[in-house]
Design an enzyme around this catalytic site. Structure first.
Site, PDB file in Angstrom:
ATOM      1  N   SER A 123       0.829  -1.215   0.000  1.00  0.00           N
ATOM      2  CA  SER A 123       0.000   0.000   0.000  1.00  0.00           C
ATOM      3  C   SER A 123       0.849   1.244   0.000  1.00  0.00           C
ATOM      4  O   SER A 123       0.383   2.312  -0.373  1.00  0.00           O
ATOM      5  CB  SER A 123      -0.832   0.090   1.281  1.00  0.00           C
ATOM      6  OG  SER A 123      -1.525  -1.059   1.543  1.00  0.00           O
ATOM      7  N   HIS A 146      -1.569  -2.534  -6.960  1.00  0.00           N
ATOM      8  CA  HIS A 146      -2.224  -2.189  -5.701  1.00  0.00           C
ATOM      9  C   HIS A 146      -3.732  -2.298  -5.856  1.00  0.00           C
ATOM     10  O   HIS A 146      -4.383  -1.402  -6.400  1.00  0.00           O
ATOM     11  CB  HIS A 146      -1.801  -0.776  -5.268  1.00  0.00           C
ATOM     12  CG  HIS A 146      -2.320  -0.395  -3.927  1.00  0.00           C
ATOM     13  ND1 HIS A 146      -2.743   0.863  -3.622  1.00  0.00           N
ATOM     14  CD2 HIS A 146      -2.504  -1.131  -2.795  1.00  0.00           C
ATOM     15  CE1 HIS A 146      -3.153   0.894  -2.374  1.00  0.00           C
ATOM     16  NE2 HIS A 146      -3.017  -0.308  -1.857  1.00  0.00           N
ATOM     17  N   GLU A 158      -4.028   0.326  -8.819  1.00  0.00           N
ATOM     18  CA  GLU A 158      -2.901   1.219  -9.121  1.00  0.00           C
ATOM     19  C   GLU A 158      -1.747   0.344  -9.632  1.00  0.00           C
ATOM     20  O   GLU A 158      -1.430  -0.684  -9.024  1.00  0.00           O
ATOM     21  CB  GLU A 158      -2.481   1.988  -7.868  1.00  0.00           C
ATOM     22  CG  GLU A 158      -3.523   3.026  -7.446  1.00  0.00           C
ATOM     23  CD  GLU A 158      -3.157   3.775  -6.165  1.00  0.00           C
ATOM     24  OE1 GLU A 158      -3.529   4.948  -6.056  1.00  0.00           O
ATOM     25  OE2 GLU A 158      -2.504   3.183  -5.277  1.00  0.00           O
ATOM     26  N   ASN A 196      -3.628   6.177  -1.335  1.00  0.00           N
ATOM     27  CA  ASN A 196      -3.240   6.174   0.075  1.00  0.00           C
ATOM     28  C   ASN A 196      -2.601   7.474   0.522  1.00  0.00           C
ATOM     29  O   ASN A 196      -2.585   7.790   1.709  1.00  0.00           O
ATOM     30  CB  ASN A 196      -2.323   4.986   0.380  1.00  0.00           C
ATOM     31  CG  ASN A 196      -3.133   3.850   0.977  1.00  0.00           C
ATOM     32  OD1 ASN A 196      -3.944   4.075   1.870  1.00  0.00           O
ATOM     33  ND2 ASN A 196      -2.951   2.662   0.470  1.00  0.00           N
TER      34      ASN A 196
HETATM   35  P1  NAI Z   1      -3.385  -9.361   6.563  1.00  0.00           P
HETATM   36  O1  NAI Z   1      -2.682  -9.198   7.854  1.00  0.00           O
HETATM   37  O2  NAI Z   1      -4.864  -9.506   6.552  1.00  0.00           O
HETATM   38  O3  NAI Z   1      -2.778 -10.639   5.773  1.00  0.00           O
HETATM   39  C1  NAI Z   1      -1.427 -10.889   5.586  1.00  0.00           C
HETATM   40  C2  NAI Z   1      -1.256 -12.401   5.461  1.00  0.00           C
HETATM   41  O4  NAI Z   1       0.061 -12.689   5.019  1.00  0.00           O
HETATM   42  C3  NAI Z   1      -1.460 -13.147   6.800  1.00  0.00           C
HETATM   43  O5  NAI Z   1      -2.414 -14.183   6.621  1.00  0.00           O
HETATM   44  C4  NAI Z   1      -0.071 -13.692   7.104  1.00  0.00           C
HETATM   45  O6  NAI Z   1      -0.098 -14.962   7.790  1.00  0.00           O
HETATM   46  C5  NAI Z   1       0.494 -13.848   5.695  1.00  0.00           C
HETATM   47  N1  NAI Z   1       1.956 -13.906   5.637  1.00  0.00           N
HETATM   48  C6  NAI Z   1       2.852 -13.185   6.335  1.00  0.00           C
HETATM   49  N2  NAI Z   1       4.111 -13.531   5.970  1.00  0.00           N
HETATM   50  C7  NAI Z   1       3.985 -14.472   5.005  1.00  0.00           C
HETATM   51  C8  NAI Z   1       4.908 -15.218   4.224  1.00  0.00           C
HETATM   52  N3  NAI Z   1       6.224 -15.055   4.374  1.00  0.00           N
HETATM   53  N4  NAI Z   1       4.428 -16.101   3.306  1.00  0.00           N
HETATM   54  C9  NAI Z   1       3.101 -16.272   3.153  1.00  0.00           C
HETATM   55  N5  NAI Z   1       2.175 -15.601   3.880  1.00  0.00           N
HETATM   56  C10 NAI Z   1       2.614 -14.711   4.781  1.00  0.00           C
HETATM   57  O7  NAI Z   1      -2.914  -8.133   5.659  1.00  0.00           O
HETATM   58  P2  NAI Z   1      -3.674  -7.469   4.402  1.00  0.00           P
HETATM   59  O8  NAI Z   1      -4.570  -6.398   4.885  1.00  0.00           O
HETATM   60  O9  NAI Z   1      -4.216  -8.535   3.534  1.00  0.00           O
HETATM   61  O10 NAI Z   1      -2.440  -6.755   3.683  1.00  0.00           O
HETATM   62  C11 NAI Z   1      -1.522  -7.478   2.883  1.00  0.00           C
HETATM   63  C12 NAI Z   1      -0.778  -6.505   1.992  1.00  0.00           C
HETATM   64  O11 NAI Z   1      -1.720  -5.807   1.179  1.00  0.00           O
HETATM   65  C13 NAI Z   1       0.024  -5.428   2.751  1.00  0.00           C
HETATM   66  O12 NAI Z   1       1.162  -5.124   2.018  1.00  0.00           O
HETATM   67  C14 NAI Z   1      -0.960  -4.254   2.779  1.00  0.00           C
HETATM   68  O13 NAI Z   1      -0.326  -3.022   2.921  1.00  0.00           O
HETATM   69  C15 NAI Z   1      -1.604  -4.402   1.404  1.00  0.00           C
HETATM   70  N6  NAI Z   1      -2.928  -3.804   1.245  1.00  0.00           N
HETATM   71  C16 NAI Z   1      -3.859  -3.841   2.248  1.00  0.00           C
HETATM   72  C17 NAI Z   1      -5.110  -3.269   2.051  1.00  0.00           C
HETATM   73  C18 NAI Z   1      -6.187  -3.334   3.107  1.00  0.00           C
HETATM   74  O14 NAI Z   1      -7.212  -2.646   2.929  1.00  0.00           O
HETATM   75  N7  NAI Z   1      -6.031  -4.121   4.168  1.00  0.00           N
HETATM   76  C19 NAI Z   1      -5.466  -2.601   0.778  1.00  0.00           C
HETATM   77  C20 NAI Z   1      -4.449  -2.717  -0.237  1.00  0.00           C
HETATM   78  C21 NAI Z   1      -3.215  -3.258   0.008  1.00  0.00           C
END
Ligand code: NAI
Length: 292
Positions: A123, A146, A158, A196
């Site tokens: 993000s 993104h 994005e 963002n």
């Molecule tokens: P989240 O915390 O819901 O999910 C992240 C997942 O990645 C977890 O299930 C975790 O166990 C897993 N994980 C961590 N290390 C890992 C690895 N080495 N190998 C495989 N899985 C692994 O986080 P979320 O919200 O899904 O965010 C993920 C990415 O997307 C971040 O970079 C965030 O900034 C980005 N993002 C988030 C948005 C949101 O609204 N939450 C919107 C757009 C982008």
């Protein structure tokens, strides 16, 4: 070189909020997807959420039972040690931490097939920095994609090239996404990209108006004004609860740091308190509001 406009298979790394949405959207669009997390229960949990959503959409008449059967056939949940490394596209959606992303992608780079396009869903981190330890060949096939939450519904994606990303690849990916109904925005690799960066003040000013403690009436008033009068689909407080305070606080910090601690991007201390107390928003059933 395989043309990326015909991605047949994908790996989505990270089965959290974003990874599960992106994997669901890909499966709905005929791409064979592996949804992968560090443990099988985590990947299975995301898979279950996706199946439940499809069954709800089928009962509402949005998809036929035949369509849902096809979607189901397109997706499999795996832990990292089981992933195939054979995909045409890998989208990384793991924790928002530059050094972890770099390390994980560097290891994957060695194992993925040469034609595989690698994308990060970061993000706010620098896409250029995340790419720095990839091989020169992979750097040409690396970009930021993104997506927004929920990825099945939100049209905007994005697209963020680095200086090494092949511009032919960018054009192909843009065409592919648009062909699947997404709206694309080509962005510079600057902190927060477009949405963002703008959103920091949407959230930040709302929190400053609310003050240092949770004032439910005030937060509801601000959300209502932004929706009813401002025309936003969600107000800032309910949107932050949906994003998750762990993720949103991390983004606030990295945008602020990347802009050399410019005051207008300064994170608000209430965000830190919510994260420290485990009140992460909808996913933990409590954030600014309760979700029992
Ligand atoms: P989240 O915390 O819901 O999910 C992240 C997942 O990645 C977890 O299930 C975790 O166990 C897993 N994980 C961590 N290390 C890992 C690895 N080495 N190998 C495989 N899985 C692994 O986080 P979320 O919200 O899904 O965010 C993920 C990415 O997307 C971040 O970079 C965030 O900034 C980005 N993002 C988030 C948005 C949101 O609204 N939450 C919107 C757009 C982008």
């Amino acid at each position: 070189m395989v043309a990326p406009t015909h991605f047949q298979s994908a790996i989505v790394l990270g089965a959290g909020v974003m990874g599960s949405g992106i994997a669901q959207w890909l499966a709905q669009n005929g791409v064979k997807v592996e949804i992968v997390d560090t443990s099988l229960p985590l990947a299975n949990e995301a898979h279950k959420r996706i199946l439940l959503d499809w069954s709800k959409l089928e009962s509402k008449g949005k998809f036929s039972s035949e369509q849902v059967r096809q979607f189901q056939d397109n997706i499999v949940a795996l832990e990292t040690s089981q992933m195939s490394h054979n995909a045409d596209l890998l989208i990384e959606a793991i924790v928002e931490n530059e050094s972890i992303k770099k390390q994980v992608l560097k290891e994957l780079d060695q194992k993925l097939r040469p034609h595989c396009v690698l994308a990060t869903n970061t993000s706010s981190l620098s896409v250029q920095a995340i790419s720095s330890e990839l091989s020169a060949e992979r750097q040409k096939r690396f970009l930021g994609l993104h997506f927004f939450n929920p990825a099945t519904i939100m049209k905007l994606v994005e697209i963020i090239p680095t200086v090494e990303t092949s511009m032919d690849l960018i054009a192909d990916v843009e065409k592919w996404l648009r062909g699947l109904g997404k709206v694309t925005a080509l962005c510079q690799d600057s902190p927060g990209f477009i949405v963002n960066r703008l959103a920091r003040n949407f959230y930040g000013e709302a929190m400053r108006i609310n003050g240092p403690t949770l004032n439910e009436d005030k937060m509801r008033q601000i959300d209502t004004i932004m929706k009813e009068v401002g025309g936003f689909k969600m107000g800032p407080f309910e949107l932050m609860d949906m994003i998750g305070h762990d993720v949103n606080y991390q983004v606030s910090q990295s945008v602020w740091q990347a802009f050399h601690q410019e005051p207008r991007f300064q994170p608000y201390r209430l965000q830190a308190s919510l994260v420290q107390s485990g009140h992460l928003g909808r996913k933990s059933k409590k954030g600014f509001f309760r979700y029992d």
